[in-house]
Design a protein around this motif. Structure first.
Motif, PDB file in Angstrom:
ATOM      1  N   ALA A  83     -14.316 -29.990 -29.780  1.00 19.90           N
ATOM      2  CA  ALA A  83     -14.192 -31.341 -29.251  1.00 19.90           C
ATOM      3  C   ALA A  83     -12.963 -31.528 -28.363  1.00 19.90           C
ATOM      4  CB  ALA A  83     -14.131 -32.338 -30.409  1.00 19.90           C
ATOM      5  N   HIS A  85     -10.742 -30.251 -25.015  1.00 24.07           N
ATOM      6  CA  HIS A  85     -10.869 -29.485 -23.773  1.00 24.07           C
ATOM      7  C   HIS A  85      -9.686 -29.767 -22.858  1.00 24.07           C
ATOM      8  CE1 HIS A  85     -15.033 -28.747 -25.018  1.00 24.07           C
ATOM      9  NE2 HIS A  85     -15.136 -30.043 -25.241  1.00 24.07           N
ATOM     10  N   ASP A  94     -12.817 -35.142 -27.010  1.00 28.33           N
ATOM     11  CA  ASP A  94     -14.091 -35.760 -26.645  1.00 28.33           C
ATOM     12  C   ASP A  94     -14.521 -36.677 -27.796  1.00 28.33           C
ATOM     13  OD1 ASP A  94     -16.703 -36.442 -26.071  1.00 28.33           O
ATOM     14  OD2 ASP A  94     -17.368 -34.408 -25.620  1.00 28.33           O
ATOM     15  N   GLU A  95     -14.593 -37.981 -27.531  1.00 28.39           N
ATOM     16  CA  GLU A  95     -14.906 -38.939 -28.590  1.00 28.39           C
ATOM     17  C   GLU A  95     -16.292 -38.731 -29.191  1.00 28.39           C
ATOM     18  OE1 GLU A  95     -15.692 -43.021 -27.430  1.00 28.39           O
ATOM     19  OE2 GLU A  95     -15.675 -42.418 -25.319  1.00 28.39           O
ATOM     20  N   TYR A  96     -17.209 -38.148 -28.422  1.00 31.00           N
ATOM     21  CA  TYR A  96     -18.564 -37.947 -28.935  1.00 31.00           C
ATOM     22  C   TYR A  96     -18.686 -36.693 -29.790  1.00 31.00           C
ATOM     23  CZ  TYR A  96     -19.624 -41.528 -25.511  1.00 31.00           C
ATOM     24  OH  TYR A  96     -19.638 -42.704 -24.800  1.00 31.00           O
TER      25      TYR A  96
END
Length: 289
Positions: A83, A85, A94-96
């Motif tokens: 998650a 990067h 990355d919140e998702y």
């Protein structure tokens, strides 16, 4: 206040159509949409006014301060969910993809990574006449069961003295359905005459039985397969589940949906059959229809 929950084993069986019609039949002053992944009861319930909107916070998500990040990449190497990067020499979460486990905060040598509360959705409450509670979960977020609990709590707290509350649940048997079942007086399962319809009906019955919830069944579009409808009715008889009726396939239902109306507003055979299901449902709840 009696609470009626309407469920279906899969999408497209007519669950929300049934719910909206029951609301009109009963002139219910208290209702909720607990299908927080895809709420749509508001499209045919036509509640007036603007709702009170509040943020719903679920689990925490990682956040990396770009002013503190030196781009070492230790957090990215440690993240098992991939998650984190690199972007322009610094790392971002990355919140998702982030699951909020907090490993990045433990391994970052510069204190750049931290966990912050994450807005997981929004709650909507029409606190008037009628009271209507709903919510929408943000894309990629979990905690749908907790959000359903918040929807039900908001409905109950705002509800005036009333005989009946009607709740539109989610399809399937996942967390939002389990949360929806808790504390209701009756679960009406809307199914369809198909192999998947019968299979998913059995799953909901098994799930509801774990919580000792009383269940009843009706078949929508029964005439598409009278043989499978008979099989569903036989299953209900075997399991001693009240079978409340058959609703025929009716093109008027599609017309009502396209016009943003509940089926109860259209004079048609499906409406008449659905009213009989409603009348029997109220009888199970000891409410005069």
């Amino acid at each position: 206040m009696k609470k009626l929950l309407i469920l279906s084993g899969k999408g497209g069986t007519g669950k929300t159509t049934t719910t909206a019609s029951f609301i009109r039949f009963s002139q219910a002053q208290v209702f909720a949409d607990c299908d927080v992944d895809a709420p749509n009861l508001h499209l045919v319930s036509h509640v007036e006014g603007n709702p009170a909107v509040s943020d719903y916070y679920g689990s925490e998500k990682a956040w990396i301060d770009p002013q503190k990040c030196l781009g070492c990449g230790i957090c990215a190497d440690a993240c098992r969910f991939h998650a984190i990067h690199e972007t322009d020499g610094v790392y971002q979460a990355d919140e998702y993809a982030c699951e909020g486990c907090g490993v990045c905060t433990a391994v970052c040598p510069y204190g750049a990574a931290s966990l912050k509360e994450d807005k997981a959705g929004s709650l909507f409450l029409y606190d008037g006449n009628p009271v209507f509670s709903s919510a929408k979960l943000k894309m990629g977020r979990g905690n749908s069961g907790k959000l359903v609990s918040a929807v039900k709590s908001a409905m109950t707290e705002a509800a005036p003295p009333a005989e009946l509350a009607i709740i539109d649940g989610s399809p399937g048997i996942g967390c939002p359905v389990i949360s929806s079942i808790s504390g209701v007086d009756l679960v009406l399962i809307v199914t369809e005459p198909s192999l998947s319809g019968l299979h998913d009906l059995k799953r909901i019955v098994e799930t509801a039985s774990i919580f000792r919830a009383k269940t009843a069944v009706c078949v929508n579009k029964y005439d598409l397969s009278p043989e499978k409808t008979a099989e569903i009715e036989a299953y209900c008889q075997e399991e001693e589940i009240p079978f409340l009726g058959r609703v025929p396939y009716d093109p008027s239902a599609s017309r009502a949906i396209n016009e943003g109306l509940p089926l109860s507003e259209i004079d048609c055979p499906a409406r008449d059959a659905l009213y009989e299901v409603y009348r029997k449902t109220m009888s199970l709840l000891d409410i005069q229809p």
